[in-house]
Write a protein that holds these residues in place. Sequence first.
Motif, PDB file in Angstrom:
ATOM      1  N   LEU A 108       0.846  -1.203   0.000  1.00  0.00           N
ATOM      2  CA  LEU A 108       0.000   0.000   0.000  1.00  0.00           C
ATOM      3  C   LEU A 108       0.877   1.248   0.000  1.00  0.00           C
ATOM      4  O   LEU A 108       0.605   2.227  -0.701  1.00  0.00           O
ATOM      5  CB  LEU A 108      -0.910   0.031   1.233  1.00  0.00           C
ATOM      6  CG  LEU A 108      -1.907  -1.114   1.441  1.00  0.00           C
ATOM      7  CD1 LEU A 108      -2.823  -0.809   2.628  1.00  0.00           C
ATOM      8  CD2 LEU A 108      -2.741  -1.354   0.192  1.00  0.00           C
ATOM      9  N   GLY A 129       2.758   1.692  -3.194  1.00  0.00           N
ATOM     10  CA  GLY A 129       1.832   2.156  -4.234  1.00  0.00           C
ATOM     11  C   GLY A 129       1.906   3.661  -4.422  1.00  0.00           C
ATOM     12  O   GLY A 129       1.683   4.164  -5.536  1.00  0.00           O
ATOM     13  N   ALA A 189      -7.983   1.610   1.408  1.00  0.00           N
ATOM     14  CA  ALA A 189      -7.154   0.558   0.802  1.00  0.00           C
ATOM     15  C   ALA A 189      -6.957  -0.552   1.828  1.00  0.00           C
ATOM     16  O   ALA A 189      -6.561  -0.284   2.970  1.00  0.00           O
ATOM     17  CB  ALA A 189      -5.804   1.137   0.385  1.00  0.00           C
ATOM     18  N   ALA A 222      -5.612  -4.614   1.549  1.00  0.00           N
ATOM     19  CA  ALA A 222      -5.236  -5.734   0.687  1.00  0.00           C
ATOM     20  C   ALA A 222      -4.417  -6.775   1.445  1.00  0.00           C
ATOM     21  O   ALA A 222      -3.294  -7.108   1.070  1.00  0.00           O
ATOM     22  CB  ALA A 222      -4.451  -5.208  -0.508  1.00  0.00           C
ATOM     23  N   ILE A 278     -10.142  -0.409  -2.146  1.00  0.00           N
ATOM     24  CA  ILE A 278      -9.109  -0.883  -3.077  1.00  0.00           C
ATOM     25  C   ILE A 278      -8.465  -2.107  -2.431  1.00  0.00           C
ATOM     26  O   ILE A 278      -7.983  -2.037  -1.291  1.00  0.00           O
ATOM     27  CB  ILE A 278      -8.054   0.214  -3.316  1.00  0.00           C
ATOM     28  CG1 ILE A 278      -8.708   1.450  -3.943  1.00  0.00           C
ATOM     29  CG2 ILE A 278      -6.918  -0.312  -4.188  1.00  0.00           C
ATOM     30  CD1 ILE A 278      -7.827   2.694  -3.906  1.00  0.00           C
ATOM     31  N   ALA A 314      -6.868  -6.508  -3.153  1.00  0.00           N
ATOM     32  CA  ALA A 314      -6.089  -7.385  -4.037  1.00  0.00           C
ATOM     33  C   ALA A 314      -6.863  -8.672  -4.280  1.00  0.00           C
ATOM     34  O   ALA A 314      -7.696  -9.079  -3.456  1.00  0.00           O
ATOM     35  CB  ALA A 314      -4.732  -7.700  -3.405  1.00  0.00           C
ATOM     36  N   THR A 370      -7.282  -5.211  -7.418  1.00  0.00           N
ATOM     37  CA  THR A 370      -6.019  -5.144  -8.162  1.00  0.00           C
ATOM     38  C   THR A 370      -5.291  -6.486  -8.076  1.00  0.00           C
ATOM     39  O   THR A 370      -5.741  -7.401  -7.380  1.00  0.00           O
ATOM     40  CB  THR A 370      -5.096  -4.058  -7.567  1.00  0.00           C
ATOM     41  OG1 THR A 370      -4.614  -4.537  -6.297  1.00  0.00           O
ATOM     42  CG2 THR A 370      -5.840  -2.751  -7.357  1.00  0.00           C
ATOM     43  N   LEU A 420      -1.841  -0.818  -7.286  1.00  0.00           N
ATOM     44  CA  LEU A 420      -2.460  -0.078  -6.183  1.00  0.00           C
ATOM     45  C   LEU A 420      -2.339   1.425  -6.433  1.00  0.00           C
ATOM     46  O   LEU A 420      -3.314   2.183  -6.268  1.00  0.00           O
ATOM     47  CB  LEU A 420      -1.801  -0.469  -4.849  1.00  0.00           C
ATOM     48  CG  LEU A 420      -2.121  -1.898  -4.370  1.00  0.00           C
ATOM     49  CD1 LEU A 420      -1.138  -2.340  -3.284  1.00  0.00           C
ATOM     50  CD2 LEU A 420      -3.545  -1.977  -3.832  1.00  0.00           C
ATOM     51  N   TYR A 439      -5.269   4.283  -6.800  1.00  0.00           N
ATOM     52  CA  TYR A 439      -5.342   5.550  -6.049  1.00  0.00           C
ATOM     53  C   TYR A 439      -5.619   6.698  -7.031  1.00  0.00           C
ATOM     54  O   TYR A 439      -6.495   7.546  -6.803  1.00  0.00           O
ATOM     55  CB  TYR A 439      -4.024   5.877  -5.328  1.00  0.00           C
ATOM     56  CG  TYR A 439      -3.522   4.863  -4.303  1.00  0.00           C
ATOM     57  CD1 TYR A 439      -4.356   3.914  -3.736  1.00  0.00           C
ATOM     58  CD2 TYR A 439      -2.184   4.884  -3.893  1.00  0.00           C
ATOM     59  CE1 TYR A 439      -3.873   3.000  -2.798  1.00  0.00           C
ATOM     60  CE2 TYR A 439      -1.695   3.993  -2.953  1.00  0.00           C
ATOM     61  CZ  TYR A 439      -2.530   3.044  -2.423  1.00  0.00           C
ATOM     62  OH  TYR A 439      -2.058   2.154  -1.502  1.00  0.00           O
TER      63      TYR A 439
END
Lengths: 281, 338
Positions: B187, B190, B245, B247, B268, B270, B289, B296, B300
């Motif tokens: 993250l 990213g 986010a 993931a 967001i 994964a 993603t 990532l 964004y």
Amino acid sequence: MTPPFLGLLVSPGYPDGVPRLLERMVRWCRPVWADPERDDPAAWLATAPTAAGLSAALASGAPVAVWVASASDLALAAGEVLTVGDDVALDVDVLAPPSGIDASAVPPMPPFVRARWRARHGLPERFIVRAGTVGDGHRQSAYALASVVIVEADPAALVEAMAWGAPCVTDSATAAAVGADIGVDVLVGDAGDLGDLAAVLADDQRRAAAFGRSARRLVERTFDRTGAARRLAGRLGLVEWGEDDWRGRLTDDLAHLCTPPVARIRDRFDSAVAGVVGETA
Amino acid sequence: MRIAVCGAQMPFARGGAELLMDNLVAACRAAGHDTELVRLPVAWERPRLFDSALAWRLIPTDSFDVVIATNFPSYFVRHPNKVVWLLHQHRGAYDAADAAWSDFGLDGDSLETQRLLSEWDTRALEEARRVFTISEVVCDRLLRYNGLTSTALYHPPPLADRLHAGDFGDYVFSAMRLEGNKRPGPLVEGLAHSSSGVRLAIAGTGSLEAELTSAARAVAGRLDLLGFVDDDALVERFAGALAVAYAPHDEDYGYVTLQAFGAGKPVITAKDSGGVLEWVDDGVNGIVTDGSPAALGEAYDRLAADKQLARRMGEAGRERVAGLRWSGVVERLLEAAS
């Protein structure tokens, strides 16, 4: 706690299965030769429908089991059958058929643990075993490690592989011979297709796990000699542990959880209670 | 009805499992049932793994009409009306056996312990009148490792009644323990792949804190490591975010996702984030993603460039979790016990 008495009513030439059954039942009761006119055991076991004293035992009100050794006795299918209670004709369990097994001596192995054992031994990820092609000395290991076992026309081999919790594919006649539920306990196909079916099942971890579990339960329900003895003891009211018999309850529970005699938890339990019950660890 | 909610205790630790148990007890009481929380300490080391399981077998439960077991090894409790609502088994022996923190290997003792644990688990779970789990991910593990079928029963996340939508600000928010399985690293990385100038704020503490602080230098001050954040501040952080986010690797359930949706924010994530994917539909209420920093960062930027899209996705997420009620959870569990 003193185990309850199981009164035996014998007839000459009782079947071989009777001593095998009693050997396993001593865990819950003390079998004794008894006379219904004089003795008052917790339950009765007659070794044949013609055993002397059976009528009196039935009249005593205590639970009664009758061993029926032949189809002609009760017009039932071949095999040893046993009935419990005072309605002989209606209440029959198949007990320890010829291909019976001691399930407690066979540790079921779920597919993901099989895979890890194979990884340890450098065996292939997909490891399919055909029953009958493995020598006696390696048979148990093969059934324990296989991704899938293929069994053709050999009910005894199918029972043994299922006892190990192996996902099995077989022909319909063999599945029927052991009373397997097709698509639940085993996968069935024509002889020429069994290899392909096995490969598909080997690659499907979810179905393999479900088949393995279900197959093992079938063995425990139908082919396990100790399990049959336990069910009989339960039906005769001999497995009702007293409030104060926590050790008996626990021992029984460890068996229910399929815990091997050498499992570390047994030692840990013995060690934990040694100080409080005056026993030595 | 007299109910026992049973769960394992990690002395002096408090996390998602403890919150779930407390909320379940409160919901049972709110539904008019006398309810007790019964917890026993558990040891996770392999040689002592069965001790607590055995202790659960011996616990007297005859004062209760129903027992609801939640996690390993509480489901070893015995009762004729046992219902299991499974958070997780001992993952170190199953799907996480190869994880660095697991003490299971390929030695004989490990393999026999795994075999026996699987057998014990399966039998204890088979005793239940019905087995529910907190997510499809947990259902799948039960099927894959134990051959058992179960039903996912979803519940609202903590703070559900306080979460609210706010402006779509200039930061992507995340909340997690800063540990390897939560994967905060990608993250943060990213940000380096993002050109929109969007910031990333992460609430939580953990062993990766120092590593992330050092990584923050590489993203020129666009990372805010917030450390521990109290509930009031957490609610506001969700409310003001552009997106959330989250993931992690193969999450059981993922409260953060549901909290994000509760606050009307897109998520967001994964494609290997487990339970999170039961909620996030790519392009509908979030972006799924491949988990790489580049993907990532691209996500964004996509939302930073189109706040209307973020708003629409957030609203779709809000609708997705609108039906979650504790009362519904209690109803399903008790129906199964009757």
